[in-house]
Write a protein that holds these residues in place. Structure first.
Motif, mmCIF file in Angstrom:
data_model
loop_
_atom_site.group_PDB
_atom_site.id
_atom_site.type_symbol
_atom_site.label_atom_id
_atom_site.label_comp_id
_atom_site.label_asym_id
_atom_site.label_seq_id
_atom_site.Cartn_x
_atom_site.Cartn_y
_atom_site.Cartn_z
ATOM 1 N N UNK A 14 -38.627 6.296 36.049
ATOM 2 C CA UNK A 14 -38.424 7.662 36.542
ATOM 3 C C UNK A 14 -37.700 7.529 37.879
ATOM 4 N N UNK A 15 -36.437 7.907 37.897
ATOM 5 C CA UNK A 15 -35.597 7.724 39.075
ATOM 6 C C UNK A 15 -35.760 8.871 40.067
ATOM 7 N N UNK A 16 -35.682 10.098 39.581
ATOM 8 C CA UNK A 16 -35.797 11.259 40.476
ATOM 9 C C UNK A 16 -36.373 12.448 39.695
ATOM 10 N N UNK A 17 -37.334 13.125 40.296
ATOM 11 C CA UNK A 17 -37.876 14.366 39.736
ATOM 12 C C UNK A 17 -37.251 15.505 40.519
ATOM 13 N N UNK A 18 -36.591 16.417 39.819
ATOM 14 C CA UNK A 18 -35.804 17.460 40.487
ATOM 15 C C UNK A 18 -36.481 18.825 40.496
ATOM 16 N N UNK A 19 -37.687 18.907 39.952
ATOM 17 C CA UNK A 19 -38.431 20.171 39.921
ATOM 18 C C UNK A 19 -39.857 19.928 40.402
ATOM 19 N N UNK A 20 -40.586 21.004 40.612
ATOM 20 C CA UNK A 20 -42.006 20.921 40.985
ATOM 21 C C UNK A 20 -42.816 21.716 39.968
ATOM 22 N N UNK A 21 -44.105 21.424 39.895
ATOM 23 C CA UNK A 21 -44.973 22.195 39.002
ATOM 24 C C UNK A 21 -44.905 23.667 39.381
ATOM 25 N N UNK A 22 -44.781 24.509 38.373
ATOM 26 C CA UNK A 22 -44.708 25.948 38.588
ATOM 27 C C UNK A 22 -43.294 26.483 38.692
ATOM 28 N N UNK A 23 -42.302 25.595 38.845
ATOM 29 C CA UNK A 23 -40.910 26.055 38.945
ATOM 30 C C UNK A 23 -40.459 26.712 37.652
ATOM 31 N N UNK A 24 -39.683 27.783 37.806
ATOM 32 C CA UNK A 24 -39.020 28.417 36.666
ATOM 33 C C UNK A 24 -37.636 27.804 36.562
ATOM 34 N N UNK A 29 -31.263 23.034 32.359
ATOM 35 C CA UNK A 29 -31.392 22.555 33.739
ATOM 36 C C UNK A 29 -32.070 21.183 33.748
ATOM 37 N N UNK A 30 -31.586 20.287 34.605
ATOM 38 C CA UNK A 30 -32.156 18.947 34.703
ATOM 39 C C UNK A 30 -33.526 19.004 35.361
ATOM 40 N N UNK A 31 -34.513 18.405 34.694
ATOM 41 C CA UNK A 31 -35.885 18.374 35.195
ATOM 42 C C UNK A 31 -36.182 17.060 35.914
ATOM 43 N N UNK A 32 -35.656 15.981 35.373
ATOM 44 C CA UNK A 32 -35.797 14.680 36.013
ATOM 45 C C UNK A 32 -34.714 13.754 35.511
ATOM 46 N N UNK A 33 -34.544 12.657 36.232
ATOM 47 C CA UNK A 33 -33.588 11.628 35.831
ATOM 48 C C UNK A 33 -34.343 10.341 35.553
ATOM 49 N N UNK A 34 -34.038 9.738 34.416
ATOM 50 C CA UNK A 34 -34.544 8.419 34.085
ATOM 51 C C UNK A 34 -33.438 7.415 34.365
ATOM 52 N N UNK A 52 -45.068 23.364 33.650
ATOM 53 C CA UNK A 52 -46.518 23.535 33.749
ATOM 54 C C UNK A 52 -47.179 22.347 34.438
ATOM 55 N N UNK A 53 -46.702 21.138 34.151
ATOM 56 C CA UNK A 53 -47.287 19.939 34.756
ATOM 57 C C UNK A 53 -46.288 18.799 34.693
ATOM 58 N N UNK A 54 -46.289 17.988 35.737
ATOM 59 C CA UNK A 54 -45.477 16.777 35.769
ATOM 60 C C UNK A 54 -46.450 15.612 35.607
ATOM 61 N N UNK A 55 -46.234 14.809 34.577
ATOM 62 C CA UNK A 55 -47.190 13.770 34.206
ATOM 63 C C UNK A 55 -46.819 12.393 34.741
ATOM 64 N N UNK A 56 -45.691 12.294 35.438
ATOM 65 C CA UNK A 56 -45.221 11.009 35.974
ATOM 66 C C UNK A 56 -44.842 11.176 37.441
ATOM 67 N N UNK A 57 -44.603 10.044 38.104
ATOM 68 C CA UNK A 57 -44.128 10.046 39.491
ATOM 69 C C UNK A 57 -42.850 9.220 39.568
ATOM 70 N N UNK A 58 -42.059 9.470 40.602
ATOM 71 C CA UNK A 58 -40.862 8.667 40.800
ATOM 72 C C UNK A 58 -41.251 7.200 40.904
#
Length: 74
Positions: A14-24, A29-34, A52-58
């Motif tokens: 997981x390289x970069x997470x571009x959203x947060x929990x609760x974001x519309x 739209x890109x949510x994260x980059x692997x 609703x939930x992000x299950x991983x971390x950068x």
């Protein structure tokens, strides 16, 4: 509507997470980059909706089929 799981298509970091929990987000739209083999692979929103939930971390290592996020489509 019930949340759906978004999965990794490959073994990657997981390289970069571009959203947060609760974001519309908008469809596509890109949510994260692997990152795998020095390539960045985006995970895009399958439809307009809410994270609703992000299950991983950068920097987490994920395998093919691992759940990355819970997503609630509109």
């Amino acid at each position: 509507m019930a949340a759906i799981k978004l999965y990794s298509d490959l073994n990657a970091m997981v390289f970069r997470i571009t959203v947060a929990e609760g974001d519309r987000v908008a469809a596509g739209e890109t949510l994260l980059l692997l990152e795998s083999m020095k390539m960045e692979i985006p995970l895009a929103a399958p439809a307009a909706g809410r994270v609703a939930a992000i299950l991983v971390r950068e920097t987490d290592l994920v395998g093919e089929g691992d759940a990355l996020m819970l997503f609630v489509p509109d």
